[in-house]
Design a protein around this motif. Sequence first.
Motif, PDB file in Angstrom:
ATOM      1  N   HIS A 134      29.705  38.671  36.928  1.00  0.00           N
ATOM      2  CA  HIS A 134      30.146  40.299  37.229  1.00  0.00           C
ATOM      3  C   HIS A 134      28.644  40.972  36.794  1.00  0.00           C
ATOM      4  CE1 HIS A 134      34.050  38.405  36.786  1.00  0.00           C
ATOM      5  NE2 HIS A 134      34.340  39.524  37.655  1.00  0.00           N
ATOM      6  N   GLU A 193      33.809  45.327  34.102  1.00  0.00           N
ATOM      7  CA  GLU A 193      34.035  44.717  35.293  1.00  0.00           C
ATOM      8  C   GLU A 193      34.834  43.538  35.101  1.00  0.00           C
ATOM      9  OE1 GLU A 193      31.373  45.047  38.933  1.00  0.00           O
ATOM     10  OE2 GLU A 193      30.062  45.843  37.280  1.00  0.00           O
ATOM     11  N   ASP A 199      38.535  42.513  35.997  1.00  0.00           N
ATOM     12  CA  ASP A 199      39.157  41.688  36.693  1.00  0.00           C
ATOM     13  C   ASP A 199      40.111  40.680  36.202  1.00  0.00           C
ATOM     14  OD1 ASP A 199      39.009  40.145  39.120  1.00  0.00           O
ATOM     15  OD2 ASP A 199      36.905  39.014  38.853  1.00  0.00           O
ATOM     16  N   MET A 234      38.613  47.740  41.277  1.00  0.00           N
ATOM     17  CA  MET A 234      39.623  46.719  41.051  1.00  0.00           C
ATOM     18  C   MET A 234      41.011  47.446  40.557  1.00  0.00           C
ATOM     19  SD  MET A 234      37.082  44.356  38.642  1.00  0.00           S
ATOM     20  CE  MET A 234      35.804  43.559  39.482  1.00  0.00           C
TER      21      MET A 234
END
Length: 298
Positions: A179, A184, A188, A232
């Motif tokens: 990532h 992030e 995730d 996301m």
Amino acid sequence: MANNPMCQICGEFPETTEHSLILCPWALAVWFGSSTGYIPEKQKITTLEAWILEIQKKSSLLSDNSEYVMQCVFFHLWGIWKHRCDVVMRHGTPNPRTAIECINRSLGEWLNASGLLDRTSPPETIPSPIPTWQPPIFPSVKVNVDGAWDNVTHKSGIGVIVRNHRGNSIAGASILGNHNSPIEVEADAVVKGLQLAAFLKIQNIIIEGDCQELFHALNNPSSSPNWRISHMLSKVFHLKTLFTGIKFHWVPREANRVADAAAKLAKRRLCSQDWANRPPTSLISILRSDGLPGPPVV
């Protein structure tokens, strides 16, 4: 001096240093009954020195405050030894609760003297318990998630652990990834946690993690989230429709230790690993010390 090599308290094993301080039944009760919630793996304890080095190694990998962890261990060893000597000399009966109270008092005094507690507090003040993971109320299931990220290689690790209202581990994963930022990875991790819960056909879930920015965005869909995680969050809100009930809870890192350790495990081993109800051996001790009434592994 005793002319019998057997333990003067339990009478079942030789009175070695390791037995006296760690493995004697009443000492085991102190370790498990105190804030450590520790259950020694008897077959792996050879010498006290090797055991201490192993604890130090694990604490440096899995804790942000290894100094406190080691001081806690040393105060337990010293407290157990003092109580044991008192019991043997007075021909009394060991009391794990009394030993734990003395250990907590001594540890609190050290924290105060070292400046880690507010100096205006009374000397006898014992520090507040460290936040721990709490089981959900039936029929909900908790999914704890966390991420670990390397700012040089951009390698990342995602940790997921699914537990029921009894604290039993249902499933989990240590997932290796790549990532561009820590936020992030955290986002995730939530996606992976939801996907695992959906695969297990769980209907009522609580997602827990220790990233405040992310969980603020999850609980406030109308806010303007970090652009790095917008796509996301869209996945998360889509996956939400698969569940009858779902909540997002922010928790401090101390209450998210298993997911944190699983994420670091993936990044450090450079591999991914999934498990059902039997987590990796390196995580079992953390599961058992997570504030539960007993070993939480099925």
